[in-house]
Scaffold this motif. Structure first.
Motif, PDB file in Angstrom:
ATOM      1  N   ILE A 288      40.502 119.558 -26.021  1.00  0.00           N
ATOM      2  CA  ILE A 288      39.782 120.818 -25.828  1.00  0.00           C
ATOM      3  C   ILE A 288      39.968 121.733 -27.039  1.00  0.00           C
ATOM      4  O   ILE A 288      39.023 122.378 -27.494  1.00  0.00           O
ATOM      5  CB  ILE A 288      40.220 121.489 -24.510  1.00  0.00           C
TER       6      ILE A 288
ATOM      7  N   GLY B  71      36.406 121.830 -28.374  1.00  0.00           N
ATOM      8  CA  GLY B  71      35.906 123.010 -27.677  1.00  0.00           C
ATOM      9  C   GLY B  71      35.579 122.733 -26.229  1.00  0.00           C
ATOM     10  O   GLY B  71      34.875 121.775 -25.906  1.00  0.00           O
ATOM     11  N   ALA B  72      36.065 123.585 -25.351  1.00  0.00           N
ATOM     12  CA  ALA B  72      35.872 123.399 -23.916  1.00  0.00           C
ATOM     13  C   ALA B  72      34.397 123.248 -23.517  1.00  0.00           C
ATOM     14  O   ALA B  72      34.076 122.452 -22.634  1.00  0.00           O
ATOM     15  CB  ALA B  72      36.523 124.546 -23.136  1.00  0.00           C
ATOM     16  N   PRO B  73      33.467 123.993 -24.156  1.00  0.00           N
ATOM     17  CA  PRO B  73      32.073 123.844 -23.718  1.00  0.00           C
ATOM     18  C   PRO B  73      31.494 122.462 -24.029  1.00  0.00           C
ATOM     19  O   PRO B  73      30.442 122.107 -23.505  1.00  0.00           O
ATOM     20  CB  PRO B  73      31.318 124.916 -24.536  1.00  0.00           C
ATOM     21  N   ASN B  74      32.175 121.715 -24.908  1.00  0.00           N
ATOM     22  CA  ASN B  74      31.625 120.431 -25.345  1.00  0.00           C
ATOM     23  C   ASN B  74      32.197 119.237 -24.599  1.00  0.00           C
ATOM     24  O   ASN B  74      31.877 118.098 -24.924  1.00  0.00           O
ATOM     25  CB  ASN B  74      31.882 120.247 -26.845  1.00  0.00           C
TER      26      ASN B  74
ATOM     27  N   SER C 173      25.352 116.870 -27.067  1.00  0.00           N
ATOM     28  CA  SER C 173      25.636 116.539 -25.676  1.00  0.00           C
ATOM     29  C   SER C 173      27.127 116.616 -25.436  1.00  0.00           C
ATOM     30  O   SER C 173      27.920 116.586 -26.360  1.00  0.00           O
ATOM     31  CB  SER C 173      25.159 115.112 -25.369  1.00  0.00           C
ATOM     32  N   LYS C 174      27.474 116.713 -24.179  1.00  0.00           N
ATOM     33  CA  LYS C 174      28.891 116.789 -23.839  1.00  0.00           C
ATOM     34  C   LYS C 174      29.550 115.420 -23.901  1.00  0.00           C
ATOM     35  O   LYS C 174      28.954 114.405 -23.556  1.00  0.00           O
ATOM     36  CB  LYS C 174      29.037 117.320 -22.410  1.00  0.00           C
TER      37      LYS C 174
ATOM     38  N   GLU D  74      33.351 117.665 -20.673  1.00  0.00           N
ATOM     39  CA  GLU D  74      33.533 117.718 -19.230  1.00  0.00           C
ATOM     40  C   GLU D  74      34.823 116.978 -18.899  1.00  0.00           C
ATOM     41  O   GLU D  74      35.025 115.848 -19.352  1.00  0.00           O
ATOM     42  CB  GLU D  74      32.351 117.027 -18.524  1.00  0.00           C
TER      43      GLU D  74
END
Lengths: 77, 77
Positions: free
Chosen positions: B22, B26-29, B2-3, B31
């Protein structure tokens, strides 16, 4: 990616943060150093800019002080 | 995974920590929420346990307060 270094001193706040950091960035990506037990590394941590523990020193050399467990002065005793 | 949610308020300390987080996870992980601009999410952050920014709320619900930019009281103004 180079490894980050997570400095802690065994306090409850430190251990909680350690679990979170390892979950987030992965155990292979972080070296965990207990500066309460491995006192030879206290000077290294201070040189990196660690003011309190737990703290994460990134591969780029930035220091992220996480929550607040103990000041370096308290660790040195 | 999950984020995580990274709450910040645009302060220099916040932006520096944002880049580090980030890079690390990692940016996708993660918000990124600017609660100075998106004030509707201040209550959500406080409910999650955020006392100051920047702070990272992990997928498991733990709050990692990183360095110190501003207290929530200052953000609310």
């Amino acid at each position: 990616m180079s490894k980050s270094i997570f400095y802690h001193a065994g306090c409850p706040v430190c251990l909680s943060a350690e679990h979170d950091i390892i979950d987030l960035i992965g155990a292979p990506n972080v070296e965990v150093v207990h500066i309460g037990e491995d006192r030879s590394r206290i000077a290294e941590a201070e040189h990196a800019g660690v003011k309190s523990v737990p703290a994460l020193v990134t591969p780029g050399g930035n220091v992220l002080h996480i929550n607040f467990g103990a000041s370096m002065a308290d660790v040195k005793g």
